[in-house]
Design a protein around this motif. Structure first.
Motif, PDB file in Angstrom:
ATOM      1  N   GLY A  51       0.815  -1.201   0.000  1.00 32.78           N
ATOM      2  CA  GLY A  51       0.000   0.000   0.000  1.00 32.78           C
ATOM      3  C   GLY A  51       0.848   1.249   0.000  1.00 32.78           C
ATOM      4  N   ARG A  52       0.162   2.388  -0.026  1.00 30.87           N
ATOM      5  CA  ARG A  52       0.814   3.694   0.048  1.00 30.87           C
ATOM      6  C   ARG A  52       0.408   4.395   1.339  1.00 30.87           C
ATOM      7  N   VAL A  53       1.376   5.017   1.969  1.00 28.63           N
ATOM      8  CA  VAL A  53       1.118   5.865   3.131  1.00 28.63           C
ATOM      9  C   VAL A  53       1.859   7.170   2.923  1.00 28.63           C
ATOM     10  N   GLY A  54       1.458   8.192   3.658  1.00 28.33           N
ATOM     11  CA  GLY A  54       2.170   9.450   3.568  1.00 28.33           C
ATOM     12  C   GLY A  54       3.554   9.351   4.183  1.00 28.33           C
ATOM     13  N   ASP A  55       4.444  10.202   3.716  1.00 25.04           N
ATOM     14  CA  ASP A  55       5.776  10.277   4.328  1.00 25.04           C
ATOM     15  C   ASP A  55       5.660  11.177   5.556  1.00 25.04           C
ATOM     16  N   ASP A  56       4.914  10.659   6.547  1.00 27.53           N
ATOM     17  CA  ASP A  56       4.606  11.421   7.752  1.00 27.53           C
ATOM     18  C   ASP A  56       4.604  10.478   8.953  1.00 27.53           C
ATOM     19  N   GLY A  57       4.336  11.039  10.120  1.00 25.75           N
ATOM     20  CA  GLY A  57       4.395  10.236  11.336  1.00 25.75           C
ATOM     21  C   GLY A  57       3.417   9.080  11.333  1.00 25.75           C
ATOM     22  N   THR A  83      -1.167  10.515   4.994  1.00 23.81           N
ATOM     23  CA  THR A  83      -1.810   9.265   5.384  1.00 23.81           C
ATOM     24  C   THR A  83      -3.265   9.551   5.764  1.00 23.81           C
ATOM     25  N   GLY A  84      -4.178   8.699   5.293  1.00 21.74           N
ATOM     26  CA  GLY A  84      -5.588   8.866   5.631  1.00 21.74           C
ATOM     27  C   GLY A  84      -5.822   8.728   7.124  1.00 21.74           C
ATOM     28  N   LEU A  85      -6.943   9.282   7.574  1.00 21.92           N
ATOM     29  CA  LEU A  85      -7.229   9.327   9.003  1.00 21.92           C
ATOM     30  C   LEU A  85      -8.656   8.871   9.275  1.00 21.92           C
ATOM     31  N   LEU A  86      -8.818   8.101  10.340  1.00 22.22           N
ATOM     32  CA  LEU A  86     -10.119   7.628  10.801  1.00 22.22           C
ATOM     33  C   LEU A  86     -10.336   8.126  12.220  1.00 22.22           C
ATOM     34  N   LEU A  87     -11.485   8.746  12.473  1.00 20.52           N
ATOM     35  CA  LEU A  87     -11.842   9.203  13.809  1.00 20.52           C
ATOM     36  C   LEU A  87     -12.939   8.317  14.365  1.00 20.52           C
ATOM     37  N   LYS A  88     -12.748   7.803  15.576  1.00 23.96           N
ATOM     38  CA  LYS A  88     -13.752   6.979  16.249  1.00 23.96           C
ATOM     39  C   LYS A  88     -14.149   7.655  17.552  1.00 23.96           C
ATOM     40  N   GLU A  89     -15.437   7.851  17.718  1.00 21.90           N
ATOM     41  CA  GLU A  89     -15.925   8.428  18.971  1.00 21.90           C
ATOM     42  C   GLU A  89     -17.127   7.631  19.448  1.00 21.90           C
ATOM     43  N   THR A  90     -17.437   7.745  20.722  1.00 24.74           N
ATOM     44  CA  THR A  90     -18.565   7.041  21.321  1.00 24.74           C
ATOM     45  C   THR A  90     -19.599   8.057  21.778  1.00 24.74           C
ATOM     46  N   ASP A  91     -20.843   7.865  21.330  1.00 25.67           N
ATOM     47  CA  ASP A  91     -21.882   8.816  21.708  1.00 25.67           C
ATOM     48  C   ASP A  91     -22.447   8.464  23.085  1.00 25.67           C
ATOM     49  N   PRO A  92     -23.311   9.317  23.657  1.00 25.54           N
ATOM     50  CA  PRO A  92     -23.820   9.051  25.011  1.00 25.54           C
ATOM     51  C   PRO A  92     -24.562   7.736  25.153  1.00 25.54           C
ATOM     52  N   ALA A  93     -25.079   7.185  24.045  1.00 24.96           N
ATOM     53  CA  ALA A  93     -25.784   5.902  24.104  1.00 24.96           C
ATOM     54  C   ALA A  93     -24.835   4.711  24.007  1.00 24.96           C
ATOM     55  N   GLY A  94     -23.532   4.987  23.860  1.00 21.26           N
ATOM     56  CA  GLY A  94     -22.558   3.904  23.787  1.00 21.26           C
ATOM     57  C   GLY A  94     -22.275   3.411  22.387  1.00 21.26           C
ATOM     58  N   ARG A  95     -22.835   4.067  21.372  1.00 18.03           N
ATOM     59  CA  ARG A  95     -22.596   3.662  19.996  1.00 18.03           C
ATOM     60  C   ARG A  95     -21.307   4.277  19.476  1.00 18.03           C
ATOM     61  N   THR A  96     -20.560   3.512  18.691  1.00 18.03           N
ATOM     62  CA  THR A  96     -19.329   4.014  18.086  1.00 18.03           C
ATOM     63  C   THR A  96     -19.637   4.614  16.726  1.00 18.03           C
ATOM     64  N   GLU A  97     -19.173   5.833  16.509  1.00 22.37           N
ATOM     65  CA  GLU A  97     -19.333   6.480  15.197  1.00 22.37           C
ATOM     66  C   GLU A  97     -17.962   6.659  14.579  1.00 22.37           C
ATOM     67  N   VAL A  98     -17.876   6.335  13.294  1.00 27.46           N
ATOM     68  CA  VAL A  98     -16.613   6.405  12.573  1.00 27.46           C
ATOM     69  C   VAL A  98     -16.717   7.461  11.474  1.00 27.46           C
ATOM     70  N   VAL A  99     -15.743   8.355  11.430  1.00 24.31           N
ATOM     71  CA  VAL A  99     -15.671   9.380  10.392  1.00 24.31           C
ATOM     72  C   VAL A  99     -14.298   9.290   9.731  1.00 24.31           C
ATOM     73  N   TYR A 100     -14.276   9.325   8.386  1.00 23.83           N
ATOM     74  CA  TYR A 100     -13.024   9.212   7.641  1.00 23.83           C
ATOM     75  C   TYR A 100     -12.584  10.562   7.091  1.00 23.83           C
ATOM     76  N   HIS A 101     -11.261  10.763   7.078  1.00 22.29           N
ATOM     77  CA  HIS A 101     -10.641  11.887   6.387  1.00 22.29           C
ATOM     78  C   HIS A 101      -9.595  11.269   5.449  1.00 22.29           C
ATOM     79  N   ARG A 102     -10.053  10.889   4.255  1.00 26.19           N
ATOM     80  CA  ARG A 102      -9.162  10.139   3.366  1.00 26.19           C
ATOM     81  C   ARG A 102      -9.166  10.672   1.932  1.00 26.19           C
ATOM     82  N   ARG A 103      -9.919  11.730   1.636  1.00 25.87           N
ATOM     83  CA  ARG A 103      -9.910  12.271   0.276  1.00 25.87           C
ATOM     84  C   ARG A 103      -8.505  12.780  -0.065  1.00 25.87           C
ATOM     85  N   GLY A 104      -7.972  12.310  -1.181  1.00 24.26           N
ATOM     86  CA  GLY A 104      -6.634  12.709  -1.591  1.00 24.26           C
ATOM     87  C   GLY A 104      -5.518  12.099  -0.774  1.00 24.26           C
ATOM     88  N   SER A 105      -5.828  11.055  -0.012  1.00 21.28           N
ATOM     89  CA  SER A 105      -4.811  10.423   0.840  1.00 21.28           C
ATOM     90  C   SER A 105      -3.794   9.663   0.001  1.00 21.28           C
TER      91      SER A 105
END
Length: 309
Positions: A51-57, A83-105
């Protein structure tokens, strides 16, 4: 025997509360094909990831963690894209929500020439997913070229549909085209119905997908277990009950478990047992791949005394 996985790996930022109010984020890595590679390595398979990743941390972290897990890494460190990024957070009901930042990654800039980084003769099985073709035309072309190159030795395809990446009608056409050219297709029931919308239930969906070309179709059914249609014969497995912490990565663990036993030449029932247990164990950990089992973990009780003395 070396299994090659091909696709995008991501940085992961995770918090157990809504990001809007969080003060700390845990840094990790993820990405379906990278997760499957780690799962296979932990179960004793020889495996490589391309695969490809950014030349970053984040990119360097991905390469380091994959290598630390025993994966043979063939990575392009792309200085022109992050490098693309995925954000995972948990809402007050305990559900996990996933948001991607991968355009142009960097991962979306995968091109067919990148396949030459791998010794083609060393690969005995290729695994790809429906995520990579959704990232860009070049990434889609790379998946197509990889399937063509390694179809003589065997290819598996996890539909892994991401509705936020592309239109369902366009995606369905691509999924069906790839399914026609591979040996094994993995899909959740909703993903299977994307390929064969007129199907009546899991078994009918598996048979209709098999009619497209693959010899094996595995339908993942979550709490209802899974169904495999192999050479026209149906096998099933029940889900393993666990206390669920996070389901992200469970499907990848299931696929890794199935493929690990398949490359060992084990029968379908054994493949499904390992797959179901691996998927269940992955649900007991909040990381994308950190909870994937080693082979020694497969026979240990999942629930019970939390401390081994």
């Amino acid at each position: 025997m070396t299994v090659l996985t091909l696709g995008e790996a991501l940085g992961v930022l995770h918090t157990g509360e809504p990001i809007a109010h969080a003060s700390h984020l845990r840094i990790g890595t993820g990405g379906s094909e990278a997760n499957v590679a780690i799962g296979l390595a932990r179960l004793g398979a020889r495996v490589a990831w391309l695969g490809r990743v950014g030349d970053d941390g984040l990119g360097r972290r991905i390469v380091r963690e994959l290598r630390a897990e025993g994966v043979d890494v063939h990575a392009v460190l792309d200085p022109a894209a992050p490098t693309g990024l995925l954000l995972k957070e948990t809402d007050p009901a305990g559900r996990t929500e996933v948001v991607y930042h991968r355009r142009g990654s960097a991962g979306s800039r995968l091109v067919p020439d990148d396949l030459d980084l791998v010794d083609a003769a060393a690969v005995t099985h290729l695994h790809v997913t429906g995520i990579t073709p959704a990232l860009s035309p070049d990434a889609a072309a790379t998946v197509g070229a990889a399937v063509e190159r390694w179809s003589p030795v065997g290819v598996s395809y996890d539909v892994n549909h991401r509705s936020r990446l592309w239109d369902a009608e366009v995606a369905a056409t691509v999924h069906r085209t790839i399914a026609e050219r591979v040996d094994v297709v993995f899909a959740g029931l909703d993903e299977a119905l994307l390929l064969v919308p007129d199907a009546d239930g899991p078994e009918d969906a598996a048979r209709r997908i098999a009619a497209l070309g693959p010899r094996e179709v595995v339908v993942k059914l979550g709490e209802q277990g899974a169904l495999a249609l192999v050479d026209g014969v149906v096998s099933t497995v029940e889900a393993v009950p666990v206390r669920v912490v996070d389901t992200v990565g469970a499907g990848d663990a299931f696929v890794a478990g199935y493929l690990a036993e398949r490359v060992r030449g084990l029968p379908v029932a054994a493949r499904l047992r390992t797959a179901a247990r691996a998927g269940a164990l992955a649900c007991t950990h909040p990381g994308d791949w950190e909870g994937l089992p080693f082979r020694r973990d497969l026979d240990r009780p999942i629930d019970g005394e939390p401390v081994a003395r």
